[in-house]
Design a protein around this motif. Structure first.
Motif, PDB file in Angstrom:
ATOM      1  N   ALA A  82       0.834  -1.206   0.000  1.00 32.92           N
ATOM      2  CA  ALA A  82       0.000   0.000   0.000  1.00 32.92           C
ATOM      3  C   ALA A  82       0.868   1.254   0.000  1.00 32.92           C
ATOM      4  CB  ALA A  82      -0.928  -0.013   1.211  1.00 32.92           C
ATOM      5  N   ARG A  83       1.937   1.255   0.781  1.00 35.36           N
ATOM      6  CA  ARG A  83       2.848   2.405   0.815  1.00 35.36           C
ATOM      7  C   ARG A  83       3.515   2.629  -0.539  1.00 35.36           C
ATOM      8  NH1 ARG A  83       6.365   3.180   6.294  1.00 35.36           N
ATOM      9  NH2 ARG A  83       4.676   3.163   7.806  1.00 35.36           N
ATOM     10  N   ALA A  84       3.725   1.542  -1.277  1.00 37.21           N
ATOM     11  CA  ALA A  84       4.359   1.647  -2.592  1.00 37.21           C
ATOM     12  C   ALA A  84       3.413   2.220  -3.638  1.00 37.21           C
ATOM     13  CB  ALA A  84       4.862   0.274  -3.045  1.00 37.21           C
ATOM     14  N   GLY A  85       2.117   2.341  -3.275  1.00 36.54           N
ATOM     15  CA  GLY A  85       1.179   2.984  -4.191  1.00 36.54           C
ATOM     16  C   GLY A  85       0.100   2.092  -4.755  1.00 36.54           C
ATOM     17  N   LEU A  86      -0.125   0.904  -4.153  1.00 29.49           N
ATOM     18  CA  LEU A  86      -1.180   0.002  -4.604  1.00 29.49           C
ATOM     19  C   LEU A  86      -2.423   0.195  -3.751  1.00 29.49           C
ATOM     20  CD1 LEU A  86      -2.130  -2.435  -6.347  1.00 29.49           C
ATOM     21  CD2 LEU A  86      -1.226  -3.913  -4.524  1.00 29.49           C
ATOM     22  N   PHE A  87      -3.568   0.313  -4.418  1.00 32.57           N
ATOM     23  CA  PHE A  87      -4.865   0.430  -3.738  1.00 32.57           C
ATOM     24  C   PHE A  87      -5.780  -0.646  -4.299  1.00 32.57           C
ATOM     25  CE2 PHE A  87      -9.244   1.827  -3.476  1.00 32.57           C
ATOM     26  CZ  PHE A  87      -9.352   2.402  -2.222  1.00 32.57           C
ATOM     27  N   VAL A  88      -6.378  -1.449  -3.415  1.00 33.87           N
ATOM     28  CA  VAL A  88      -7.318  -2.481  -3.844  1.00 33.87           C
ATOM     29  C   VAL A  88      -8.612  -2.305  -3.069  1.00 33.87           C
ATOM     30  CG1 VAL A  88      -7.775  -4.966  -4.025  1.00 33.87           C
ATOM     31  CG2 VAL A  88      -5.452  -4.100  -4.403  1.00 33.87           C
ATOM     32  N   SER A  89      -9.702  -2.090  -3.790  1.00 43.04           N
ATOM     33  CA  SER A  89     -11.003  -1.955  -3.131  1.00 43.04           C
ATOM     34  C   SER A  89     -11.611  -3.336  -2.923  1.00 43.04           C
ATOM     35  CB  SER A  89     -11.951  -1.090  -3.971  1.00 43.04           C
ATOM     36  OG  SER A  89     -12.444  -1.817  -5.076  1.00 43.04           O
ATOM     37  N   PHE A  90     -12.424  -3.457  -1.884  1.00 44.01           N
ATOM     38  CA  PHE A  90     -13.106  -4.713  -1.596  1.00 44.01           C
ATOM     39  C   PHE A  90     -14.412  -4.806  -2.367  1.00 44.01           C
ATOM     40  CE2 PHE A  90     -10.466  -4.278   2.211  1.00 44.01           C
ATOM     41  CZ  PHE A  90     -10.006  -5.573   2.390  1.00 44.01           C
ATOM     42  N   GLN A  91     -14.741  -6.025  -2.822  1.00 48.54           N
ATOM     43  CA  GLN A  91     -16.041  -6.243  -3.429  1.00 48.54           C
ATOM     44  C   GLN A  91     -17.143  -6.028  -2.397  1.00 48.54           C
ATOM     45  OE1 GLN A  91     -18.307 -10.036  -5.389  1.00 48.54           O
ATOM     46  NE2 GLN A  91     -16.215  -9.668  -6.074  1.00 48.54           N
ATOM     47  N   ALA A  92     -16.877  -6.440  -1.164  1.00 43.37           N
ATOM     48  CA  ALA A  92     -17.816  -6.222  -0.063  1.00 43.37           C
ATOM     49  C   ALA A  92     -17.032  -5.592   1.087  1.00 43.37           C
ATOM     50  CB  ALA A  92     -18.459  -7.530   0.377  1.00 43.37           C
ATOM     51  N   PRO A  93     -16.914  -4.259   1.128  1.00 42.45           N
ATOM     52  CA  PRO A  93     -16.093  -3.593   2.156  1.00 42.45           C
ATOM     53  C   PRO A  93     -16.579  -3.939   3.566  1.00 42.45           C
ATOM     54  CG  PRO A  93     -16.686  -2.052   0.410  1.00 42.45           C
ATOM     55  CD  PRO A  93     -17.491  -3.293   0.176  1.00 42.45           C
ATOM     56  N   PRO A  94     -15.671  -4.381   4.443  1.00 41.97           N
ATOM     57  CA  PRO A  94     -16.066  -4.804   5.792  1.00 41.97           C
ATOM     58  C   PRO A  94     -16.176  -3.640   6.769  1.00 41.97           C
ATOM     59  CG  PRO A  94     -13.718  -5.133   5.508  1.00 41.97           C
ATOM     60  CD  PRO A  94     -14.233  -4.609   4.194  1.00 41.97           C
ATOM     61  N   ASP A  95     -16.863  -3.902   7.883  1.00 43.65           N
ATOM     62  CA  ASP A  95     -16.864  -2.962   9.006  1.00 43.65           C
ATOM     63  C   ASP A  95     -15.500  -3.020   9.701  1.00 43.65           C
ATOM     64  OD1 ASP A  95     -19.524  -2.816   8.384  1.00 43.65           O
ATOM     65  OD2 ASP A  95     -20.248  -3.704  10.242  1.00 43.65           O
ATOM     66  N   VAL A  96     -15.106  -1.887  10.284  1.00 41.71           N
ATOM     67  CA  VAL A  96     -13.933  -1.865  11.167  1.00 41.71           C
ATOM     68  C   VAL A  96     -14.395  -1.216  12.472  1.00 41.71           C
ATOM     69  CG1 VAL A  96     -11.513  -1.217  11.435  1.00 41.71           C
ATOM     70  CG2 VAL A  96     -12.439  -1.586   9.145  1.00 41.71           C
ATOM     71  N   PRO A  97     -15.018  -1.983  13.365  1.00 39.48           N
ATOM     72  CA  PRO A  97     -15.599  -1.411  14.588  1.00 39.48           C
ATOM     73  C   PRO A  97     -14.549  -0.724  15.448  1.00 39.48           C
ATOM     74  CG  PRO A  97     -16.342  -3.676  14.245  1.00 39.48           C
ATOM     75  CD  PRO A  97     -15.230  -3.437  13.276  1.00 39.48           C
ATOM     76  N   GLY A  98     -14.924   0.412  16.017  1.00 42.15           N
ATOM     77  CA  GLY A  98     -14.069   1.111  16.961  1.00 42.15           C
ATOM     78  C   GLY A  98     -13.021   2.007  16.335  1.00 42.15           C
ATOM     79  N   LYS A 158     -19.361   1.727  -0.776  1.00 41.15           N
ATOM     80  CA  LYS A 158     -18.615   1.913  -2.014  1.00 41.15           C
ATOM     81  C   LYS A 158     -18.160   3.369  -2.170  1.00 41.15           C
ATOM     82  CE  LYS A 158     -18.658  -2.320  -3.219  1.00 41.15           C
ATOM     83  NZ  LYS A 158     -18.952  -2.882  -4.533  1.00 41.15           N
ATOM     84  N   ARG A 159     -19.002   4.325  -1.767  1.00 40.15           N
ATOM     85  CA  ARG A 159     -18.580   5.727  -1.803  1.00 40.15           C
ATOM     86  C   ARG A 159     -17.428   5.968  -0.819  1.00 40.15           C
ATOM     87  NH1 ARG A 159     -22.272   9.342  -4.424  1.00 40.15           N
ATOM     88  NH2 ARG A 159     -24.187   8.286  -5.043  1.00 40.15           N
ATOM     89  N   ASN A 160     -17.443   5.247   0.289  1.00 41.14           N
ATOM     90  CA  ASN A 160     -16.355   5.379   1.256  1.00 41.14           C
ATOM     91  C   ASN A 160     -15.046   4.828   0.682  1.00 41.14           C
ATOM     92  OD1 ASN A 160     -15.580   6.336   3.835  1.00 41.14           O
ATOM     93  ND2 ASN A 160     -15.549   4.255   4.646  1.00 41.14           N
ATOM     94  N   GLU A 161     -15.129   3.761  -0.129  1.00 44.91           N
ATOM     95  CA  GLU A 161     -13.947   3.271  -0.834  1.00 44.91           C
ATOM     96  C   GLU A 161     -13.422   4.341  -1.797  1.00 44.91           C
ATOM     97  OE1 GLU A 161     -12.986  -0.814  -1.027  1.00 44.91           O
ATOM     98  OE2 GLU A 161     -13.112   0.239   0.894  1.00 44.91           O
ATOM     99  N   LEU A 162     -14.363   5.005  -2.486  1.00 40.08           N
ATOM    100  CA  LEU A 162     -13.969   6.081  -3.398  1.00 40.08           C
ATOM    101  C   LEU A 162     -13.344   7.251  -2.645  1.00 40.08           C
ATOM    102  CD1 LEU A 162     -17.005   6.201  -5.859  1.00 40.08           C
ATOM    103  CD2 LEU A 162     -14.690   5.412  -6.369  1.00 40.08           C
ATOM    104  N   LEU A 163     -13.826   7.510  -1.420  1.00 37.08           N
ATOM    105  CA  LEU A 163     -13.244   8.571  -0.601  1.00 37.08           C
ATOM    106  C   LEU A 163     -11.786   8.250  -0.281  1.00 37.08           C
ATOM    107  CD1 LEU A 163     -13.518  11.169   1.119  1.00 37.08           C
ATOM    108  CD2 LEU A 163     -14.309   9.706   3.007  1.00 37.08           C
ATOM    109  N   GLN A 164     -11.528   7.017   0.115  1.00 40.82           N
ATOM    110  CA  GLN A 164     -10.148   6.608   0.388  1.00 40.82           C
ATOM    111  C   GLN A 164      -9.297   6.744  -0.862  1.00 40.82           C
ATOM    112  OE1 GLN A 164     -10.270   2.624   2.144  1.00 40.82           O
ATOM    113  NE2 GLN A 164     -12.207   3.145   3.109  1.00 40.82           N
ATOM    114  N   LEU A 165      -9.827   6.275  -1.989  1.00 41.30           N
ATOM    115  CA  LEU A 165      -9.111   6.365  -3.257  1.00 41.30           C
ATOM    116  C   LEU A 165      -8.791   7.813  -3.606  1.00 41.30           C
ATOM    117  CD1 LEU A 165      -8.196   5.029  -5.994  1.00 41.30           C
ATOM    118  CD2 LEU A 165     -10.556   5.366  -6.765  1.00 41.30           C
ATOM    119  N   SER A 166      -9.786   8.691  -3.448  1.00 37.96           N
ATOM    120  CA  SER A 166      -9.632  10.104  -3.802  1.00 37.96           C
ATOM    121  C   SER A 166      -8.534  10.775  -2.983  1.00 37.96           C
ATOM    122  CB  SER A 166     -10.969  10.825  -3.596  1.00 37.96           C
ATOM    123  OG  SER A 166     -10.838  12.210  -3.785  1.00 37.96           O
ATOM    124  N   LEU A 167      -8.455  10.449  -1.694  1.00 39.53           N
ATOM    125  CA  LEU A 167      -7.488  11.098  -0.814  1.00 39.53           C
ATOM    126  C   LEU A 167      -6.099  10.468  -0.901  1.00 39.53           C
ATOM    127  CD1 LEU A 167      -9.843  11.588   2.263  1.00 39.53           C
ATOM    128  CD2 LEU A 167      -8.931  13.398   0.798  1.00 39.53           C
TER     129      LEU A 167
END
Length: 250
Positions: A82-98, A158-167
């Motif tokens: 990820a630090r090297a510049g790879l971004f992979v979105s999830f087909q079904a993005p999971p919760d990350v509680p807390g 999915k919009r939240n995945e796009l938010l991560q991608l955008s930033l």
């Protein structure tokens, strides 16, 4: 005119999940700033390719090579990919509680800054850019302060995945059915974000079967994956033919 070296080079990649072999020698090149669409029937190995490149521990690479900007991607742990510049979105993005959404994204962004020798973003500057990006994506500002994806609808995830991608603005983004769960406005937002980031140099591999979106994205290449191998490489016409005849007639 010299042809630029591929950003991503995958050579004879073999991947297993448990005892089951899924990919059987996948090879492809993705030039900088280009967009490839990956299509294939269910179980053909599309998501497996993304998870293997991302370094998911369940997806075991048993052979082959993957280079990102000349760097051996498979030799790196997942966070270094990820630090090297790879971004992979999830087909079904999971919760990350807390874990609050804004903290999650700012931590990832500052890890990238550190890897590039840049100064970290303070909370105020980050929040300002995150609020603007969320507004542009139609994501309520309040969701920045909520745990990652907790209570989000499918489209909001999915919009939240796009938010991560955008930033994060990665070098290479692999989007796994980013259009699923999205309404017409959401799909339009995907196309706009991808076009914006491509203009800034990000390359894309987009897994999708939604022809209207694929046509709007205007891919440089369309790859058909069949039984763990790249069976065919073509242009937009290949996606249009698959949409007409299905994979059985491809």
């Amino acid at each position: 005119m010299t042809t630029p070296s591929p950003l991503l080079q995958v050579r004879d990649l073999h991947v297993a999940v448990g005892e089951h072999s899924v990919l059987h020698g996948v090879s492809c090149d993705v030039p900088p700033g280009s967009l490839a669409v990956l299509m294939g029937a269910n179980g053909s190995g599309k998501s497996t390719l993304g998870m293997a490149l991302a370094g998911h521990p369940r997806y075991r690479v048993t052979g082959g090579q993957a280079l990102l900007a000349g760097q051996d991607l498979l030799a790196l742990p997942a966070h270094e990919r990820a630090r090297a510049g790879l971004f992979v979105s999830f087909q079904a993005p999971p919760d990350v509680p807390g874990v609050k959404n804004n903290l999650f994204i700012r931590t990832a962004l500052n890890a990238q800054h550190e890897a590039r020798g840049q100064e970290p973003l303070d909370a105020f500057d980050f929040l300002s850019s995150a609020k603007k990006a969320a507004k542009d994506l139609g994501l309520p500002e309040a969701m920045l302060g909520r745990p990652v994806n907790e209570g989000f609808s499918g489209g909001e995830r999915k919009r939240n995945e796009l938010l991560q991608l955008s930033l994060l603005k990665p070098r290479l983004a692999l989007l796994d059915e980013i259009d699923s769960g999205m309404d017409v406005d959401g799909v339009r937002t995907i196309v706009e974000q991808v076009q914006r980031l491509r203009a800034q140099g990000t390359a894309f591999i987009v897994i999708s079967h939604y022809l209207q979106m694929i046509e709007s994205l205007q891919p440089d290449a369309v790859l058909r994956l069949d039984q763990g191998r790249i069976a065919e490489v073509g242009t937009l016409e290949l996606a249009q033919r698959i949409a007409r005849t299905g994979f059985a007639g491809a």
